[in-house]
Design a protein around this motif. Structure first.
Motif, short mmCIF file in Angstrom:
data_model
loop_
_atom_site.label_atom_id
_atom_site.label_comp_id
_atom_site.label_asym_id
_atom_site.label_seq_id
_atom_site.Cartn_x
_atom_site.Cartn_y
_atom_site.Cartn_z
N GLN A 280 0.82 -1.21 0.00
CA GLN A 280 0.00 0.00 0.00
C GLN A 280 0.86 1.26 0.00
O GLN A 280 0.35 2.35 -0.27
N PHE A 281 2.15 1.07 0.28
CA PHE A 281 3.07 2.21 0.28
C PHE A 281 3.52 2.56 -1.14
O PHE A 281 4.50 3.29 -1.33
N THR A 282 2.81 2.06 -2.14
CA THR A 282 3.05 2.47 -3.52
C THR A 282 2.41 3.84 -3.72
O THR A 282 1.38 4.01 -4.38
N VAL A 283 3.01 4.80 -3.06
CA VAL A 283 2.61 6.21 -3.16
C VAL A 283 3.88 7.00 -3.44
O VAL A 283 4.99 6.51 -3.22
N PHE A 284 3.73 8.23 -3.90
CA PHE A 284 4.84 8.91 -4.55
C PHE A 284 5.02 10.30 -3.94
O PHE A 284 4.10 11.12 -3.98
N GLY A 285 6.21 10.54 -3.38
CA GLY A 285 6.43 11.78 -2.66
C GLY A 285 7.66 12.52 -3.13
O GLY A 285 8.52 11.99 -3.84
N GLN A 286 7.73 13.78 -2.72
CA GLN A 286 8.90 14.62 -2.91
C GLN A 286 9.52 14.87 -1.55
O GLN A 286 8.83 15.25 -0.60
N HIS A 287 10.82 14.66 -1.46
CA HIS A 287 11.56 14.94 -0.23
C HIS A 287 12.57 16.05 -0.53
O HIS A 287 13.21 16.04 -1.58
N VAL A 288 12.70 16.98 0.40
CA VAL A 288 13.64 18.09 0.24
C VAL A 288 14.58 18.13 1.44
O VAL A 288 14.12 18.18 2.59
N HIS A 289 15.88 18.11 1.16
CA HIS A 289 16.91 18.21 2.19
C HIS A 289 17.40 19.66 2.26
O HIS A 289 17.63 20.29 1.22
N ILE A 290 17.57 20.15 3.48
CA ILE A 290 18.11 21.49 3.72
C ILE A 290 19.39 21.35 4.53
O ILE A 290 19.38 20.77 5.63
N GLY A 291 20.49 21.89 4.01
CA GLY A 291 21.75 21.86 4.74
C GLY A 291 21.71 22.74 5.98
O GLY A 291 21.13 23.83 5.97
N CYS A 292 22.33 22.25 7.06
CA CYS A 292 22.29 22.95 8.35
C CYS A 292 23.71 23.15 8.87
O CYS A 292 24.58 22.29 8.68
N PRO A 293 23.96 24.26 9.56
CA PRO A 293 25.33 24.54 10.04
C PRO A 293 25.78 23.63 11.16
O PRO A 293 26.99 23.54 11.44
N GLY A 294 24.86 22.98 11.85
CA GLY A 294 25.23 22.11 12.96
C GLY A 294 24.02 21.34 13.44
O GLY A 294 22.88 21.62 13.05
N PRO A 295 24.22 20.35 14.32
CA PRO A 295 23.11 19.49 14.74
C PRO A 295 22.06 20.20 15.57
O PRO A 295 20.86 19.95 15.40
N ASP A 296 22.46 21.07 16.51
CA ASP A 296 21.46 21.78 17.31
C ASP A 296 20.63 22.72 16.42
O ASP A 296 19.40 22.80 16.56
N GLU A 297 21.31 23.40 15.49
CA GLU A 297 20.59 24.29 14.57
C GLU A 297 19.63 23.48 13.70
O GLU A 297 18.55 23.97 13.35
N ALA A 298 20.01 22.25 13.36
CA ALA A 298 19.12 21.41 12.54
C ALA A 298 17.83 21.09 13.28
O ALA A 298 16.74 21.13 12.70
#
Length: 378
Positions: A137-155
């Motif tokens: 049923q997971f035959t569904v179609f999505g868009q994923h967007v990654h955003i670069g972050c300066p550090g883990p806490d900021e992320a």
């Protein structure tokens, strides 16, 4: 006999990345050109691409009627559009050799999940064994967007800040009104399939990587998860890339709209990082599921409840107000054209879900609607 316990998976360090860089992933439908139902041809497509020496990030997804493309690390709207265009053109050439079609859209209008085939990789078979019929049923179609972050806490701060705008991203990308031959009444029915997974929804409210690492260690000790891939959250950190990954969007019907959405998310992220208009709080999530449902059900006409003030307004009005705050950031990121397209969508109320319904109303045949989706994809 001494039993040696298995090692508990470690989360790992948060990689360095350039702040506000972009990466975009799109899951696409593979359809036959007879009745435009899904076709289990991902393996054949990958073989043809290999024979043609095509470079780029193109890979299978969980069932054999899906294919995923991904950009490299991009600086902004123009580069995303160019890279997606190159991947689209390479895939289209391979698809023509196989006499199959490709299209966007968050769901296929009339495919039946029971007919799907799990793509032959160990991880996909493991998911199928764990989740049973939900995997197909997971035959569904999505868009994923990654955003670069300066550090883990900021992320993590950015992750929770962007959660306020999740309804924007859903409403603007919505392209899945039909499921198994029926109009669901939703603009994004795809997310109902995602919500069925036990580790979906929102990330836990922690604002430091130390706290998040402690949460992951607890989950890993239970053997419920072994990596971040096991979380199907709306937004999740990706420490190996140094990014956060926004996962709620349906795959749009064109690469132009996909690039527009990525640029809008980038602009919102810059606004949050630089202006810091609010400090994320746990109470922001009191209205989260309501706002998300409204976006899935009604799209741009859905109700948005401001998590800080409690004010009710339409999503289109909240998007227009947000665009006013993003003007300088769009200029800095060279995303003015993308934001103009977002404004036009908000003002007209027209997204891909409304386009699909209009095409179906005009022709009365879902196969013809899917054929036109293929034409729109390019």
């Amino acid at each position: 006999m001494t039993v040696i316990p298995e090692a508990v998976p470690a989360l790992g360090d948060f990689a360095q990345s350039r702040p506000l860089t972009l990466g975009v992933e799109l899951e696409l439908q593979i359809v036959n050109t007879h009745d435009y139902d899904l076709a289990p041809c991902a393996g054949d497509l990958l073989r043809v691409l290999k024979q043609q020496g095509v470079e780029g990030d193109i890979k299978p997804e969980i069932t054999a009627s899906m294919i995923e493309i991904a950009t490299g690390i991009c600086t902004g709207h123009g580069q995303v559009l160019a890279e997606l265009g190159g991947l689209r053109d390479a895939l289209q050439a391979a698809a023509r050799k196989l006499n199959v079609g490709l299209c966007g859209g968050g769901t296929h209008a009339y495919q039946h999940w029971s007919e799907r085939r799990i793509f032959d990789t160990p991880r996909f078979h493991q998911i199928s064994e764990l989740y049973g019929y939900l995997a197909k049923q997971f035959t569904v179609f999505g868009q994923h967007v990654h955003i670069g972050c300066p550090g883990p806490d900021e992320a993590l701060v950015l992750l929770h800040g962007l959660s306020r705008y999740i309804p924007h991203f859903i409403a603007l990308s919505a392209s899945s009104p039909f499921v198994q031959g029926h109009d669901t009444g939703f603009q994004s029915a795809r997310l109902n399939s995602v919500f069925a997974f036990p580790l979906s929804g929102r990330a836990p409210f922690v604002l430091t990587w130390e706290e998040f690492s402690a949460f992951f260690a607890k989950m890993a000790r239970t053997r419920v998860v072994t990596s971040m891939k096991d979380f199907y959250w709306d937004i999740r950190p990706k420490p190996e890339y140094g990014t956060i990954e926004v996962r709620v969007m349906d795959t749009p019907l064109s690469i132009e709209r996909a690039a527009m959405l990525a640029a809008y998310i980038q602009c919102v992220a810059r606004y949050l990082m630089i202006e810091k208009p609010f400090r994320p709080a746990e109470d922001d999530y009191l209205v989260y599921t309501f706002n998300r449902f409204q976006a899935c059900r009604f799209g741009l006409e859905g109700t948005f409840v401001d998590p800080k003030s409690g004010e009710h307004r339409t999503l289109r009005d909240d998007i227009l107000a947000t665009l006013a705050a993003l003007e300088n950031h769009a200029m800095e990121l060279k995303a003015e054209q993308a934001c103009r397209e977002v404004r036009q969508m908000a003002e007209t109320g027209e997204n891909d879900a409304t386009w699909l319904r209009r095409v179906f109303d005009g022709c009365g045949q879902q196969p013809e609607m899917v054929r036109q989706q293929c034409l729109r994809w390019g």
